[in-house]
Design a protein around this motif. Structure first.
Motif, PDB file in Angstrom:
ATOM      1  N   ALA A   1     -13.357  13.741 -23.303  1.00 53.46           N
ATOM      2  CA  ALA A   1     -13.132  12.478 -23.953  1.00 53.46           C
ATOM      3  C   ALA A   1     -13.726  11.105 -23.104  1.00 53.46           C
ATOM      4  CB  ALA A   1     -11.615  12.332 -24.110  1.00 53.46           C
ATOM      5  N   SER A   2     -14.235  10.460 -24.424  1.00 53.16           N
ATOM      6  CA  SER A   2     -14.579   9.379 -23.161  1.00 53.16           C
ATOM      7  C   SER A   2     -14.615   7.892 -24.417  1.00 53.16           C
ATOM      8  CB  SER A   2     -16.426   9.822 -22.731  1.00 53.16           C
ATOM      9  OG  SER A   2     -17.204  10.573 -23.962  1.00 53.16           O
ATOM     10  N   GLU A   3     -14.591   7.329 -22.942  1.00 54.65           N
ATOM     11  CA  GLU A   3     -14.294   5.574 -23.823  1.00 54.65           C
ATOM     12  C   GLU A   3     -15.705   4.330 -23.313  1.00 54.65           C
ATOM     13  OE1 GLU A   3     -15.309   3.820 -26.100  1.00 54.65           O
ATOM     14  OE2 GLU A   3     -13.510   5.108 -27.550  1.00 54.65           O
ATOM     15  N   ILE A   4     -16.357   4.050 -23.539  1.00 53.04           N
ATOM     16  CA  ILE A   4     -16.743   2.835 -23.015  1.00 53.04           C
ATOM     17  C   ILE A   4     -16.467   1.504 -23.197  1.00 53.04           C
ATOM     18  CG2 ILE A   4     -18.908   1.579 -22.305  1.00 53.04           C
ATOM     19  CD1 ILE A   4     -20.143   4.505 -22.338  1.00 53.04           C
ATOM     20  N   PHE A   5     -16.257  -0.180 -22.618  1.00 49.60           N
ATOM     21  CA  PHE A   5     -15.656  -0.519 -22.786  1.00 49.60           C
ATOM     22  C   PHE A   5     -16.450  -1.919 -22.517  1.00 49.60           C
ATOM     23  CE2 PHE A   5     -11.718   0.576 -23.884  1.00 49.60           C
ATOM     24  CZ  PHE A   5     -11.434   0.604 -25.428  1.00 49.60           C
ATOM     25  N   ALA A   6     -17.395  -2.727 -23.111  1.00 48.21           N
ATOM     26  CA  ALA A   6     -18.297  -3.425 -23.007  1.00 48.21           C
ATOM     27  C   ALA A   6     -17.930  -4.922 -22.818  1.00 48.21           C
ATOM     28  CB  ALA A   6     -19.670  -3.576 -23.373  1.00 48.21           C
ATOM     29  N   VAL A   7     -18.241  -5.536 -21.272  1.00 47.85           N
ATOM     30  CA  VAL A   7     -17.188  -6.948 -21.194  1.00 47.85           C
ATOM     31  C   VAL A   7     -18.361  -7.963 -21.877  1.00 47.85           C
ATOM     32  CG1 VAL A   7     -18.846  -7.415 -18.951  1.00 47.85           C
ATOM     33  CG2 VAL A   7     -16.826  -8.266 -19.351  1.00 47.85           C
ATOM     34  N   ARG A   8     -19.335  -7.519 -21.803  1.00 46.56           N
ATOM     35  CA  ARG A   8     -20.097  -8.654 -22.869  1.00 46.56           C
ATOM     36  C   ARG A   8     -20.945  -7.822 -24.367  1.00 46.56           C
ATOM     37  NH1 ARG A   8     -23.618 -12.145 -18.611  1.00 46.56           N
ATOM     38  NH2 ARG A   8     -21.926 -13.278 -17.596  1.00 46.56           N
ATOM     39  N   HIS A   9     -22.051  -7.789 -24.623  1.00 51.33           N
ATOM     40  CA  HIS A   9     -22.216  -6.590 -25.537  1.00 51.33           C
ATOM     41  C   HIS A   9     -22.673  -6.071 -25.335  1.00 51.33           C
ATOM     42  CE1 HIS A   9     -21.073 -10.073 -28.757  1.00 51.33           C
ATOM     43  NE2 HIS A   9     -22.510 -10.847 -27.922  1.00 51.33           N
ATOM     44  N   LEU A  10     -23.913  -5.400 -23.969  1.00 52.73           N
ATOM     45  CA  LEU A  10     -24.326  -4.661 -23.761  1.00 52.73           C
ATOM     46  C   LEU A  10     -23.943  -3.966 -22.404  1.00 52.73           C
ATOM     47  CD1 LEU A  10     -26.644  -2.547 -24.799  1.00 52.73           C
ATOM     48  CD2 LEU A  10     -28.225  -4.128 -23.715  1.00 52.73           C
ATOM     49  N   PRO A  11     -23.107  -3.002 -22.045  1.00 54.02           N
ATOM     50  CA  PRO A  11     -22.323  -2.210 -21.151  1.00 54.02           C
ATOM     51  C   PRO A  11     -23.621  -1.833 -20.077  1.00 54.02           C
ATOM     52  CG  PRO A  11     -22.895  -0.985 -22.408  1.00 54.02           C
ATOM     53  CD  PRO A  11     -23.380  -2.073 -23.361  1.00 54.02           C
TER      54      PRO A  11
END
Length: 290
Positions: free
Chosen positions: A78-88
């Motif tokens: 399981a994985s997840e990415i949260f970007a501080v801006r539009h493009l991580p």
């Protein structure tokens, strides 16, 4: 004294000339207004096109990365990415190699468009070198060498690369300047996985070491970017390693996706109203033989 009077007279004459100048005609004002409106419309169009381009780039990034939930035999990822801006500037990829899978979690130093654009390039390097070599330390060495051969504006990046044998559970890994992953054993023992070397892009002749562990029944491997541990709350405290370890331990024996959401929820609760300052990526790999 006379010089002061003379200067004052000159200034007064200039003021009268300015005040006596005729006001701009209605036609001139109308033309200026039309020019401003035209430029405003052009700026709106450029902004819309830029927003669309960034959105499309983010979708490309999403397709480059692994799906949020995968299963290979006894293993759940399981994985997840949260970007501080539009493009991580973070990425997590999974690639099948026969009876093995290669997992890569990377973090480009910096944030925003520049880091996001380098992400695509580094992901391509991971795949290219994986096609030529199977040992993680050799792959990382090749990627580092290629990055160092770039121009002076080359990126710095951290990378955790792991090859999982789905038949035996053996994991060969190499960590290049990345925060140590955590292996939680079924009996509660927590092992940091830190074998590897320095950041990518620093020295072209850097040496990288191989680490090896086995993922047994009910064991859990957690890999993450530094945005997780460096997340801050309103008192400017970092989430840190100890809170992360405690949260992982408290969620022991849960499925990979449940552990993922438990940890991410804890980080978000800790940060509360403080906005995200860095990209956050988390990957959880668990093994269930039942």
């Amino acid at each position: 004294m006379n010089q002061s009077i003379s200067s004052a007279a000159v200034s007064a004459r200039r003021t009268r000339k300015i005040s006596d100048a005729p006001p701009p005609s209605r036609r001139v004002l109308q033309r200026a207004r039309i020019d401003l409106e035209t430029k405003f419309v052009e700026l709106q169009r450029d902004y819309a096109e830029l927003h669309t381009a960034i959105f499309e780039a983010a979708q490309v990034h999403r397709r480059l990365c692994a799906p949020r939930l995968l299963r290979y035999g006894d293993f759940e990822i399981a994985s997840e990415i949260f970007a501080v801006r539009h493009l991580p500037g973070d990425f997590f990829t999974v690639e099948e190699l026969g009876s093995s899978i290669m997992m890569a979690l990377g973090d480009i130093c910096g944030k925003g468009l520049a880091a996001g654009m380098w992400t695509t390039h580094v992901v391509g390097m991971v795949r290219a070198h994986t096609a030529r070599a199977s040992a993680p330390e050799q792959i990382v060495t090749g990627i580092n060498r290629d990055i160092c051969r770039m121009s002076a504006s080359r990126p710095l990046a951290s990378l955790f690369l792991a090859k999982l044998d789905t038949a035996t559970g053996v994991i060969d890994y190499c960590s290049a300047g990345h925060p140590p992953a955590f292996l939680l054993r079924a009996d509660g023992t927590l092992l940091p996985l830190a074998e590897g070397g320095m950041l990518l892009g620093v020295l072209d002749d850097a040496r990288y070491n191989l680490g090896r562990v086995r993922l047994n029944a009910d064991d859990t491997l957690m890999v993450f970017s530094d945005g997780i541990i460096e997340s801050r709350n309103t008192r400017n405290e970092e989430f840190g390693f100890e809170r992360l370890k405690a949260q992982l331990t408290s969620a022991q024996s849960s499925p990979a996706d449940a552990i993922l959401f438990s940890v991410l929820g804890a980080v978000q609760d800790f940060a509360a109203t403080r906005p995200l300052e860095d990209d956050m990526t988390l990957a959880v790999i668990s093994r269930d033989l039942n």
